[in-house]
Design an enzyme around this catalytic site. Sequence first.
Site, PDB file in Angstrom:
ATOM      1  N   ASP A 209       0.844  -1.201   0.000  1.00 57.38           N
ATOM      2  CA  ASP A 209       0.000   0.000   0.000  1.00 57.38           C
ATOM      3  C   ASP A 209       0.875   1.245   0.000  1.00 57.38           C
ATOM      4  O   ASP A 209       2.095   1.152   0.026  1.00 57.38           O
ATOM      5  CB  ASP A 209      -0.905   0.015   1.240  1.00 57.38           C
ATOM      6  CG  ASP A 209      -0.075  -0.121   2.511  1.00 57.38           C
ATOM      7  OD1 ASP A 209       0.761   0.761   2.777  1.00 57.38           O
ATOM      8  OD2 ASP A 209      -0.246  -1.130   3.228  1.00 57.38           O
ATOM      9  N   ASP A 211       1.241   3.518   2.444  1.00 56.23           N
ATOM     10  CA  ASP A 211       1.312   4.065   3.796  1.00 56.23           C
ATOM     11  C   ASP A 211       0.133   5.025   3.961  1.00 56.23           C
ATOM     12  O   ASP A 211      -0.963   4.690   3.512  1.00 56.23           O
ATOM     13  CB  ASP A 211       2.691   4.706   4.036  1.00 56.23           C
ATOM     14  CG  ASP A 211       3.034   4.825   5.510  1.00 56.23           C
ATOM     15  OD1 ASP A 211       2.679   3.898   6.267  1.00 56.23           O
ATOM     16  OD2 ASP A 211       3.651   5.825   5.916  1.00 56.23           O
TER      17      ASP A 211
END
Length: 286
Positions: A209, A211
């Site tokens: 992802d 973050d």
Amino acid sequence: MKKAEIGIIGGSGLYAMPGLTDVREEKVTTPFGEPSDALVLGELEGRRVAFLARHGRGHRLLPSELNFRANIYAMKMLGVERILSVSAVGSLKEEHKPTDFVMPDQFIDRTFARNATFFGDGIVGHVAFGNPVCAAVAATLQKACDAVGVVGKSGGTYVCMEGPQFSTRAESNLYRSWGADVIGMTNLQEAKLAREAEICYATMAMVTDYDCWREGHDDVTVDQIVAVMHQNSANAAKVVRAAVAAMSAEKSCTCGDALKYAIMTDRKAIPEHTRQKLGLLLDKYF
Ligand SMILES: [Zn+2]
């Protein structure tokens, strides 16, 4: 006789190593306590390997609860000379997309509650750590990514945070301002200890992802995150297998001599119990 030559540490998403044959488990007890789980010994692509689930099978241990010293020392006890470490990370740069793999060549330490040295207890050692990963093993991983069609990027900085919570947005932006590439919670201590144990070590960081810095893009669904994690673990297994197959028999790096000039303590002043405890690391120098 070495029980394994290559160690594989699997993180979030890689809890077992597909393709292992001649499998048996070994519970290893080290002078530093118990590793995260039994080590799984077997053969992969004709090479003897040892697999360890970093958080234990079933994912039972927090990053701060990991006994990094026991995990690396157990690998050393089995004869491992090179470790491939796999971990899930958040991306700190737009260009590192979910499902990309990054082979970091630098780390920044943001942890504060971990024991990350075999020294102490009457012996002082300082290993060089300017190049914290083995460039040869990292290059093998990167080429293995290419070979199996996974986006694998060479180099980058891995911020190692304490966790278990993810970063605040201010922290995430701070790390971005430092030019860091990915963020995770486990790999720096392994790299430090592998260096002290004179084991080659490289990390394969799987981006899951962005973050929390990438505002306005929060509309990812749980389904999408799960899909990325599934794809990453399938890809990691393929890359690790290709890397094990491609690992050269000869070593061209200096990881195996890391302690040569590291020990500061007068040999005569080292307590016998410490000397014994670290025999596996020190015997060649005494
Ligand atoms: Zn090396």
